[in-house]
Scaffold this active site. Structure first.
Site, PDB file in Angstrom:
ATOM      1  N   LYS A  84       5.571  -1.235  -0.041  1.00 29.01           N
ATOM      2  CA  LYS A  84       4.875  -2.527   0.102  1.00 29.01           C
ATOM      3  C   LYS A  84       4.834  -3.261  -1.244  1.00 29.01           C
ATOM      4  O   LYS A  84       4.996  -4.487  -1.305  1.00 29.01           O
ATOM      5  CB  LYS A  84       3.466  -2.295   0.653  1.00 29.01           C
ATOM      6  CG  LYS A  84       2.597  -3.532   0.717  1.00 29.01           C
ATOM      7  CD  LYS A  84       3.068  -4.584   1.705  1.00 29.01           C
ATOM      8  CE  LYS A  84       2.188  -5.830   1.637  1.00 29.01           C
ATOM      9  NZ  LYS A  84       2.594  -6.878   2.539  1.00 29.01           N
ATOM     10  N   LYS A  95      -3.735  -9.521  -5.872  1.00 29.34           N
ATOM     11  CA  LYS A  95      -4.094  -8.094  -5.927  1.00 29.34           C
ATOM     12  C   LYS A  95      -2.833  -7.219  -5.839  1.00 29.34           C
ATOM     13  O   LYS A  95      -2.666  -6.249  -6.574  1.00 29.34           O
ATOM     14  CB  LYS A  95      -5.039  -7.774  -4.766  1.00 29.34           C
ATOM     15  CG  LYS A  95      -5.226  -6.298  -4.464  1.00 29.34           C
ATOM     16  CD  LYS A  95      -5.524  -6.013  -2.999  1.00 29.34           C
ATOM     17  CE  LYS A  95      -4.447  -6.464  -2.059  1.00 29.34           C
ATOM     18  NZ  LYS A  95      -4.576  -6.044  -0.676  1.00 29.34           N
TER      19      LYS A  95
END
Ligand code: NAD
Length: 298
Positions: A172, A240
Site C-alpha cells: 500500500k 499520513k
C-alpha cells in the site's frame, strides 16, 4: 463457511464496503464513533453494536477500516476493545492504511491470544469501494488468508496475498508513492499547459490513450479541471500515507526523493487549510506558485 462479520469504521470507504458485504449475504455487526454512520449501516440491515468489544463478541471475522495506527490500536485495546470480545481462532482483517511496523506489532499481539490477523489495505478510492472493485493487497498466513478471501472478494476484484504480516502495508505504501507522485505530475502538467496558453482540458483528453494514460489523469485530472475538491481521498490520509513511507525509508536507510517532495506538497496543502480536501487539491500549491488556475480554456 463464515457468516458473521464485524465492521468497525464506517466512513467514506467503510460504509459502502460494509454494504457490499450485506448485499453478498453476510450478517454484519458494526461500530463507529459517529452515530449517523452506524444508523446508515443499520438502515441497510446491519446490527449496531455499542462498543468494539460487542463487535468482537458477535463476529467470526472483524474488519477494521479506520484512519490510522493509533486509532486501530485504540479500537482493539482497553476494556471495551474488540480484543476483549474476540475469541481464540477469530480473525482480524485490518483494511486501514497503517505502517507496516504497526501491522506486524498488532499481528504479534493477536497471536499471543490465539487469534489471527491479516493486513489488507486497499486501493481504488471511494468509487472502488462503492463498486466493489478495490485492489486488496494482503499480508499474513496463507491458510488464514484463504479463509477470508471469499469475504475480501465481495469488496474487491484484485485480491492478492503479497507476503507475511506487514507485506500488505508495504504494498500500500508503494501504491501511495505512485498515486501521490502521479497526482503531483498531473497537477504540474495541467498547470504547465494553462501557463503556456493551451487548454488543459484538451491536453488531458489528448493524453488519455497515450503513454501518460492513468486513472489519476482520468479521475484526478478531471477533478482539477472541475475544481471539485470534495473528498474522495482526503489530503489528511494521503499525507499520513506519505509520512509512513518517509518514516520507513528512514528506518531502512534509503533514498526516497520523490516521496520526500510529496511530503512537502502535503504540508503546503495543509497550510492552506486543505486537510479535508480531496488529494487532487495538490494542484492548488502549484497553481499558487504559478499564478494560474487550471480551468478549461486557454
Ligand atoms: P473516513 O475518515 O471517511 O472514515 C473513517 C471512519 O472511522 C469514520 O467514520 C470515523 O468516524 C471512524 N472512526 C474514527 N475513530 C474511530 C474509533 N475510535 N472507533 C470507531 N470508529 C472510528 O476515512 P476513509 O476515507 O474511509 O479511510 C479509511 C481508511 O482507508 C484510512 O486508513 C485510509 O487511509 C484508507 N483508504 C482511504 C481511501 C480513500 O480514497 N478514501 C482509499 C484507500 C484507502
Amino acid at each position: 463457511m463464515i457468516k458473521k462479520v464485524g465492521f468497525i469504521g464506517l466512513g467514506i470507504m467503510g460504509l459502502p464496503m460494509s454494504q457490499n458485504l450485506m448485499d453478498a449475504g453476510y450478517e454484519l455487526t458494526v461500530f463507529d464513533v459517529v452515530a449517523e454512520q452506524v444508523a446508515r449501516a443499520a438502515a441497510y440491515g446491519a446490527t449496531a453494536a455499542a462498543t468494539p468489544k460487542e463487535v468482537g463478541a458477535n463476529s467470526e471475522v472483524i474488519i477494521t477500516m479506520l484512519p490510522d495506527s493509533p486509532i486501530v490500536e485504540a479500537v482493539l485495546e482497553g476494556p471495551e476493545g474488540a480484543l476483549v470480545g474476540m475469541t481464540p481462532g477469530s480473525i482480524l482483517v485490518d483494511m486501514s492504511t497503517i505502517s507496516p511496523s504497526a501491522a506486524i506489532k498488532i499481528a504479534a499481539r493477536l497471536k499471543e491470544k490465539g487469534m489471527h490477523m491479516i493486513d489488507a489495505p486497499v486501493s481504488g478510492g471511494d468509487v472502488g469501494a462503492q463498486e466493489a472493485s478495490l485492489s486488496i493487497m494482503a499480508g499474513g498466513d496463507p491458510e488464514v488468508f484463504a479463509k477470508v478471501k471469499p469475504i475480501l472478494s465481495k469488496m474487491g476484484q484484485n485480491v492478492s496475498l503479497v507476503g507475511g504480516n506487514g507485506a500488505g502495508q508495504v504494498s500500500k505504501a508503494c501504491n501511495q508513492i505512485i498515486v501521490g507522485l502521479g497526482i503531483a505530475a498531473v497537477a504540474e502538467a495541467l498547470v504547465f499547459a494553462k501557463k503556456s496558453g493551451v487548454d488543459p482540458a484538451k491536453v488531458r483528453s489528448a493524453l488519455l490513450g497515450g503513454f501518460a494514460q492513468s486513472r489519476v489523469l482520468e479521475l484526478h485530472g478531471q477533478r482539477m479541471l472541475d475544481r471539485n475538491f470534495e473528498p474522495g481521498g482526503k489530503v489528511r490520509l494521503h499525507k499520513k500515507d506519505t509520512e509512513i513511507a518517509v518514516e520507513a525509508a528512514k528506518e531502512l536507510g534509503m533514498y526516497l526523493p520523490g516521496n520526500a517532495l510529496l511530503s512537502q506538497l502535503w504540508n503546503s496543502v495543509a497550510g492552506m487549510g486543505g486537510l479535508d480536501w480531496d488529494h487532487s487539491s495538490i494542484v492548488k500549491c502549484i497553481e499558487q506558485l504559478t499564478s494560474v488556475e487550471v480551468t478549461p480554456g486557454e
